[in-house]
Scaffold this motif. Structure first.
Motif, short mmCIF file in Angstrom:
data_model
loop_
_atom_site.label_atom_id
_atom_site.label_comp_id
_atom_site.label_asym_id
_atom_site.label_seq_id
_atom_site.Cartn_x
_atom_site.Cartn_y
_atom_site.Cartn_z
N PHE A 222 0.82 -1.21 0.00
CA PHE A 222 0.00 0.00 0.00
C PHE A 222 0.86 1.26 0.00
O PHE A 222 0.62 2.19 -0.77
N ILE A 223 1.88 1.31 0.84
CA ILE A 223 2.68 2.53 0.98
C ILE A 223 3.62 2.72 -0.20
O ILE A 223 4.08 3.85 -0.46
N SER A 224 3.93 1.67 -0.96
CA SER A 224 4.87 1.79 -2.07
C SER A 224 4.33 2.70 -3.17
O SER A 224 5.09 3.42 -3.81
N SER A 229 5.04 7.77 -6.03
CA SER A 229 4.41 8.98 -6.53
C SER A 229 5.13 10.23 -6.05
O SER A 229 5.34 11.18 -6.81
N PHE A 230 5.55 10.23 -4.80
CA PHE A 230 6.27 11.39 -4.27
C PHE A 230 7.68 11.46 -4.84
O PHE A 230 8.25 12.55 -4.94
N LEU A 231 8.24 10.32 -5.22
CA LEU A 231 9.56 10.34 -5.85
C LEU A 231 9.50 11.01 -7.21
O LEU A 231 10.36 11.84 -7.55
N SER A 232 8.50 10.69 -8.02
CA SER A 232 8.35 11.35 -9.32
C SER A 232 7.97 12.82 -9.15
O SER A 232 8.40 13.67 -9.93
N LEU A 237 9.34 18.81 -9.18
CA LEU A 237 9.40 20.09 -8.48
C LEU A 237 10.83 20.55 -8.20
O LEU A 237 11.15 21.72 -8.39
N SER A 238 11.68 19.65 -7.76
CA SER A 238 13.04 20.03 -7.37
C SER A 238 13.97 20.15 -8.56
O SER A 238 14.72 21.12 -8.70
N PHE A 239 13.95 19.17 -9.45
CA PHE A 239 14.83 19.19 -10.62
C PHE A 239 14.23 19.96 -11.79
O PHE A 239 14.94 20.26 -12.75
N GLU A 240 12.91 20.21 -11.73
CA GLU A 240 12.20 20.97 -12.78
C GLU A 240 12.34 20.31 -14.15
O GLU A 240 12.60 20.96 -15.16
N ILE A 241 12.20 19.00 -14.17
CA ILE A 241 12.29 18.22 -15.40
C ILE A 241 11.09 17.30 -15.48
O ILE A 241 10.42 17.03 -14.48
N PRO A 242 10.77 16.80 -16.66
CA PRO A 242 9.64 15.86 -16.78
C PRO A 242 9.99 14.50 -16.20
O PRO A 242 11.13 14.04 -16.25
N SER A 243 8.99 13.86 -15.63
CA SER A 243 9.15 12.54 -15.06
C SER A 243 8.02 11.64 -15.53
O SER A 243 6.96 12.11 -15.97
N PHE A 244 8.26 10.34 -15.43
CA PHE A 244 7.31 9.34 -15.90
C PHE A 244 7.12 8.32 -14.78
O PHE A 244 8.09 7.81 -14.22
N LEU A 245 5.87 8.02 -14.45
CA LEU A 245 5.53 7.12 -13.35
C LEU A 245 4.63 6.02 -13.87
O LEU A 245 3.61 6.28 -14.50
#
Length: 468
Positions: A222-224, A229-232, A237-245
């Motif tokens: 459940f927590i994974s 989601s918070f990793l992407s 937000l921090s790196f200001e680059i696109p991410s894929f989840l």
């Protein structure tokens, strides 16, 4: 980490089962708060009152390395749960709590990210307009996906749902897009197979793999989903680059939460799922967005996966996630067994972003192909009952079969945009109409071997004439 020790922030364990505990004695608490039982950490996930109006705290226990029992004192932290993130998370394998299992970098803790942080607001977002090239010609041409979109992959078991996500990850090689893959409740052998496929194709340096295998408890499964989601979101937000989840898959995530909810002795709802299961998945997927340039311009694209039974898209979890996402790719078992791979049903697949996230050249070439494929299904049904077919019907059937054959694609072989445009343009050439359907794949394999600079300079008609 500061621990507040007083009678207002302590309680006792009321019940314990498989890492799910009920706590009593707290005067106040909040969802997402950390607590400690001996040397075990836990997380508050639910608050309710019993018949005597006492606050009952439903919580999850992690790293159960020390034996605990009912009645043990619990001390709460006045802190929200956080995970440690940084650039070392890229190209690493993590567990459900964000701890490193395998990494090629020096572990350097740079940031702490709150798990229950607020999602990007409406004001900070903008419309999706950048295409996400999956490398799958049937997706990029007929159901285009944009960066910041939430596209659901739905279908029966063993229909190629994971393959579409893995091909999309492989197609981002040497591109400025970081990928997070979360296998939830999958077999460990399947997870290792996916990881080795990424390593063999030299694609593991931009992928973070967050593992929650089927052998783990429902708490970790459940927590994974939220940790990934918070990793992407952190990359966005921090790196200001696109991410894929990619969440593979949310049906097992819902089953894990149902087990937790029933262990907390909360009232079940439809199909024994709790009534807040919609909120659980919407809270997970609402972070996928395209940020405006004022906030960095990053994006997070989500590919949640839902497994259906006998193609039933009206199931409870399926309809919930469909209402949350911005479209779905429906994989048909009949098409898959008939040799159409990927077996995407064009009639049931849709994207709510539309051609706004599609390159202009692709719009011109693929504008009518979706309609032709939809007409092919009707013509096939009509041709079974008709004794004699007209010339126009025969021509449309032959053209539809050739187009369907050109859209077939093997797993692990994404196609770049110039080659996709060349293949789609071949469908409009007279030279292709004279080819037998059985020879189309041989022509495509020869076309793939031509260098891309030749395809860009030389028209596709001339290239195909030379190959034939």
């Amino acid at each position: 980490m500061v621990i507040i020790k007083n009678s207002f922030r302590s309680g006792v364990i009321l019940s314990l089962s498989s890492g799910v505990v009920a706590l009593q004695g707290f005067l106040f608490a909040w969802v997402g708060e950390l607590f400690r039982v001996t040397f075990n950490l836990g997380l508050v996930v639910n608050l309710y009152r019993d018949r005597c109006l006492n606050i009952i705290v439903g919580a999850l226990l992690f790293n159960l390395e020390f034996t605990i029992s009912i009645g043990i004192r619990v001390e709460a932290y006045c802190l929200l749960a956080t995970i440690i993130l940084g650039s070392m998370s890229i190209g690493s394998i993590l567990d459900s709590l964000g701890n490193f299992i395998l990494t090629s970098h020096r572990i350097d803790a740079q940031y702490r990210w709150i798990i229950e942080s607020a999602a990007p607001s409406i004001i900070s977002r903008m419309s999706v307009f950048e295409p996400l090239e999956t490398g799958i010609i049937s997706v990029d041409s007929l159901i285009p996906i944009g960066r910041g979109q939430r596209e659901l992959l739905v279908g029966d078991k063993q229909t190629g749902k994971t393959s579409i996500g893995i091909d999309s990850i492989l197609n981002q090689k040497y591109g400025l897009l970081l990928c997070v893959y979360i296998p939830i409740g999958q077999k460990a052998s399947s997870i290792i197979e996916v990881f080795l496929s990424l390593v063999i194709r030299d694609a593991s340096f931009y992928v973070s793999l967050l593992v929650a295998a089927a052998s783990l408890s429902a708490v970790y499964q459940f927590i994974s989903g939220y940790t990934g989601s918070f990793l992407s979101e952190f990359f966005m937000l921090s790196f200001e680059i696109p991410s894929f989840l990619m969440l593979d898959d949310l049906s097992k995530h819902a089953v894990a939460y149902r087990e937790i909810y029933l262990l907390l002795r909360c009232p079940p709802g439809r199909e024994a799922y709790p009534g807040e299961i919609f909120f659980v998945h919407s809270r997970l997927l609402e972070r996928s967005s395209k940020l405006s340039t004022i906030f960095g311009g990053g994006s997070c694209t989500s590919f949640p996966v839902i497994e259906t039974l006998a193609g039933d898209v009206s199931a409870y979890i399926t309809t919930n996630v469909i209402s949350i996402t911005d479209g779905q790719l429906f994989l048909s078992l009949e098409l898959f067994l008939s040799g159409v791979k990927p077996g995407i049903d064009v009639g049931l697949s849709v994207t709510r972003v539309g051609s706004a996230a599609q390159w202009n050249g692709m719009k011109i070439l693929s504008g009518l192909y979706k309609l032709e494929l939809a007409q092919l299904v009707e013509l096939q049904t009509f041709s079974q009952f008709a004794a004699e077919l007209g010339i126009e019907t025969i021509y449309r059937l032959a053209r539809g079969y050739i187009l369907l054959e050109m859209l077939k694609q093997c797993n692990g072989s994404p196609i770049k945009l110039p080659q996709q445009l060349g293949i789609l343009s071949l469908c409009n050439q007279d030279i292709v109409r004279t080819i037998n359907v059985d020879h189309v794949q041989a022509l495509l394999q020869s076309y793939y071997s031509v260098p891309q600079w030749v395809i860009i300079i030389v028209p596709s008609r001339i290239v195909s004439t030379v190959l034939i």
